[in-house]
Design an enzyme around this catalytic site. Sequence first.
Site, PDB file in Angstrom:
ATOM      1  N   CYS A   1     138.766  58.616  26.035  1.00  0.00           N
ATOM      2  CA  CYS A   1     139.473  58.763  24.754  1.00  0.00           C
ATOM      3  C   CYS A   1     140.064  57.447  24.250  1.00  0.00           C
ATOM      4  O   CYS A   1     140.446  57.349  23.083  1.00  0.00           O
ATOM      5  CB  CYS A   1     140.567  59.816  24.855  1.00  0.00           C
TER       6      CYS A   1
ATOM      7  N   HIS B   1     145.806  58.519  19.099  1.00  0.00           N
ATOM      8  CA  HIS B   1     144.775  59.429  19.612  1.00  0.00           C
ATOM      9  C   HIS B   1     145.187  60.864  19.325  1.00  0.00           C
ATOM     10  O   HIS B   1     146.342  61.238  19.506  1.00  0.00           O
ATOM     11  CB  HIS B   1     144.601  59.200  21.118  1.00  0.00           C
TER      12      HIS B   1
ATOM     13  N   ASN C   1     140.480  67.583  19.887  1.00  0.00           N
ATOM     14  CA  ASN C   1     140.377  66.277  20.551  1.00  0.00           C
ATOM     15  C   ASN C   1     138.905  65.867  20.606  1.00  0.00           C
ATOM     16  O   ASN C   1     138.111  66.499  21.296  1.00  0.00           O
ATOM     17  CB  ASN C   1     140.956  66.388  21.964  1.00  0.00           C
TER      18      ASN C   1
HETATM   19  N1  ACO Z   1     145.133  80.459  26.015  1.00  0.00           N
HETATM   20  C1  ACO Z   1     146.104  81.220  26.507  1.00  0.00           C
HETATM   21  N2  ACO Z   1     146.770  80.894  27.621  1.00  0.00           N
HETATM   22  C2  ACO Z   1     146.446  79.748  28.251  1.00  0.00           C
HETATM   23  C3  ACO Z   1     145.421  78.913  27.764  1.00  0.00           C
HETATM   24  C4  ACO Z   1     144.759  79.311  26.599  1.00  0.00           C
HETATM   25  N3  ACO Z   1     143.774  78.570  26.031  1.00  0.00           N
HETATM   26  N4  ACO Z   1     145.317  77.855  28.603  1.00  0.00           N
HETATM   27  C5  ACO Z   1     146.229  78.013  29.554  1.00  0.00           C
HETATM   28  N5  ACO Z   1     146.918  79.169  29.355  1.00  0.00           N
HETATM   29  C6  ACO Z   1     148.009  79.720  30.132  1.00  0.00           C
HETATM   30  C7  ACO Z   1     148.008  79.238  31.568  1.00  0.00           C
HETATM   31  O1  ACO Z   1     147.135  80.030  32.344  1.00  0.00           O
HETATM   32  C8  ACO Z   1     149.453  79.430  31.938  1.00  0.00           C
HETATM   33  O2  ACO Z   1     149.666  80.802  32.241  1.00  0.00           O
HETATM   34  P1  ACO Z   1     150.640  81.247  33.439  1.00  0.00           P
HETATM   35  O3  ACO Z   1     151.994  80.689  33.036  1.00  0.00           O
HETATM   36  O4  ACO Z   1     150.542  82.717  33.401  1.00  0.00           O
HETATM   37  O5  ACO Z   1     150.091  80.586  34.649  1.00  0.00           O
HETATM   38  C9  ACO Z   1     150.204  79.146  30.660  1.00  0.00           C
HETATM   39  O6  ACO Z   1     149.238  79.243  29.601  1.00  0.00           O
HETATM   40  C10 ACO Z   1     150.829  77.774  30.613  1.00  0.00           C
HETATM   41  O7  ACO Z   1     149.886  76.821  31.030  1.00  0.00           O
HETATM   42  P2  ACO Z   1     150.242  75.304  31.121  1.00  0.00           P
HETATM   43  O8  ACO Z   1     149.055  74.549  31.594  1.00  0.00           O
HETATM   44  O9  ACO Z   1     151.513  75.144  31.883  1.00  0.00           O
HETATM   45  O10 ACO Z   1     150.519  74.987  29.587  1.00  0.00           O
HETATM   46  P3  ACO Z   1     151.093  73.686  28.930  1.00  0.00           P
HETATM   47  O11 ACO Z   1     152.246  74.020  28.098  1.00  0.00           O
HETATM   48  O12 ACO Z   1     151.214  72.563  29.906  1.00  0.00           O
HETATM   49  O13 ACO Z   1     149.920  73.317  27.933  1.00  0.00           O
HETATM   50  C11 ACO Z   1     148.035  71.859  27.665  1.00  0.00           C
HETATM   51  C12 ACO Z   1     148.631  73.026  28.425  1.00  0.00           C
HETATM   52  C13 ACO Z   1     147.905  72.255  26.195  1.00  0.00           C
HETATM   53  C14 ACO Z   1     146.659  71.541  28.223  1.00  0.00           C
HETATM   54  C15 ACO Z   1     148.985  70.653  27.784  1.00  0.00           C
HETATM   55  O14 ACO Z   1     149.323  70.434  29.119  1.00  0.00           O
HETATM   56  C16 ACO Z   1     148.350  69.433  27.212  1.00  0.00           C
HETATM   57  O15 ACO Z   1     148.068  69.335  26.040  1.00  0.00           O
HETATM   58  N6  ACO Z   1     148.181  68.407  28.016  1.00  0.00           N
HETATM   59  C17 ACO Z   1     147.547  67.202  27.574  1.00  0.00           C
HETATM   60  C18 ACO Z   1     146.123  67.327  27.905  1.00  0.00           C
HETATM   61  C19 ACO Z   1     145.228  66.684  26.903  1.00  0.00           C
HETATM   62  O16 ACO Z   1     145.581  66.384  25.797  1.00  0.00           O
HETATM   63  N7  ACO Z   1     144.021  66.491  27.344  1.00  0.00           N
HETATM   64  C20 ACO Z   1     143.022  65.963  26.516  1.00  0.00           C
HETATM   65  C21 ACO Z   1     142.166  65.008  27.245  1.00  0.00           C
HETATM   66  S1  ACO Z   1     143.010  63.604  27.682  1.00  0.00           S
HETATM   67  C22 ACO Z   1     143.431  62.853  26.370  1.00  0.00           C
HETATM   68  O17 ACO Z   1     142.824  62.985  25.369  1.00  0.00           O
HETATM   69  C23 ACO Z   1     144.603  61.995  26.479  1.00  0.00           C
END
Ligand code: ACO
Length: 331
Positions: free
Chosen positions: A124, A258, A288
């Site tokens: 990215c 980004h 993304n």
């Molecule tokens: N729909 C519904 N529920 C979901 C989904 C979904 N698509 N995905 C995960 N969940 C659930 C999980 O199972 C979890 O449930 P539980 O509490 O019963 O176990 C709950 O939602 C919370 O999950 P978390 O992973 O703790 O959620 P978080 O608030 O951390 O959000 C996310 C997750 C959106 C991925 C966040 O961590 C994030 O954006 N991180 C950055 C990652 C990123 O941007 N990556 C892109 C590539 S790298 C880059 O570009 C820099």
Amino acid sequence: MDTSSKRIYTRVLTTGSKLSDREVTNDELAAELAQRGVQTNDEWIRTRTGICRRHIASDGQTTLSLALDAARDALQKGNVDPATIDLIIVATTTPDGVFPSMACRLQNALGIKGCAAFDVQAVCAGFVYAMSVADGLIRTGGYKRALVVGAEVLSRLLDWNDRSTCVLFGDGAGAVVIEASEREGILAHRMHADGSFGVQTLACDARIEQGAVQGHPFIQMNGRQVFKLAVSSLSESFLEVCQMAGVAPADVDVWVPHQANIRIIEMIGEKLGIAKEKTVETVQMHGNTSAASVPLALDWAVKNGRIKPGDTVMLQGVGAGMTWGSVLLKW
Ligand code: ACO
């Protein structure tokens, strides 16, 4: 004898973009995933990421076709003859094959030959890396005009049974033509990497071996760790590159970070006191798109009148590796 030599800058001449054909809203994606037994919904995706829709490549679309359309868009808008390009850099994580490079394929598709062409793989952060490399080469005086493209079909690396990743990404390409100039352009840039945040943090850890795919050919991610690293690395990088250029952070007019997650963007914005109206946000529309995210957002900002001549613009990328970096430039 006049021994003073003027500094060579790299200026953006034109921008272009191409989004893949099929636009998929959160509701449509949730309905498709439900058929596989994967539960998600618009509310979760929007509140956790800001994403409302993304574009997914149709069967005939490839990284090359997206890159070519974005490049042609930029060339046409800038009235640039492809034959005047002497450097092509493509940033991508999803090349159409192991080799030749996407840059060589793009060169051929544009009907030109002879100029330097290579790919940059910094996931990215790829476009920001590619711009930094191009600026370095242009400032040697050896290259005059470069086509820099970020192009991805990330959807092909997604495990559609993994709801924690498959809702985040989209496909597309963005392109810029940059050229040597005596007028101010790129003021400063800095690339960084920390390989200790490697495969365990964010990866698609597969390879081709003896004619078969070995490893796990899907994106795997520690979302929370990536979130924290993205906020800290981009915040530090913003200040670092401003300092290198002697520009006060408050004097940055347009910020093109980004586009991974609106919460990441908002958190950095709050930390650094960057006004909302200076911030370019396209993650809602594009998801993304990895190396395509910054040039897609940049072209969107140009098309929508968000950047005007003389503006100071900050481009920032962060991705797997971990890699990150910033480019500060005068428009
Ligand atoms: N729909 C519904 N529920 C979901 C989904 C979904 N698509 N995905 C995960 N969940 C659930 C999980 O199972 C979890 O449930 P539980 O509490 O019963 O176990 C709950 O939602 C919370 O999950 P978390 O992973 O703790 O959620 P978080 O608030 O951390 O959000 C996310 C997750 C959106 C991925 C966040 O961590 C994030 O954006 N991180 C950055 C990652 C990123 O941007 N990556 C892109 C590539 S790298 C880059 O570009 C820099």
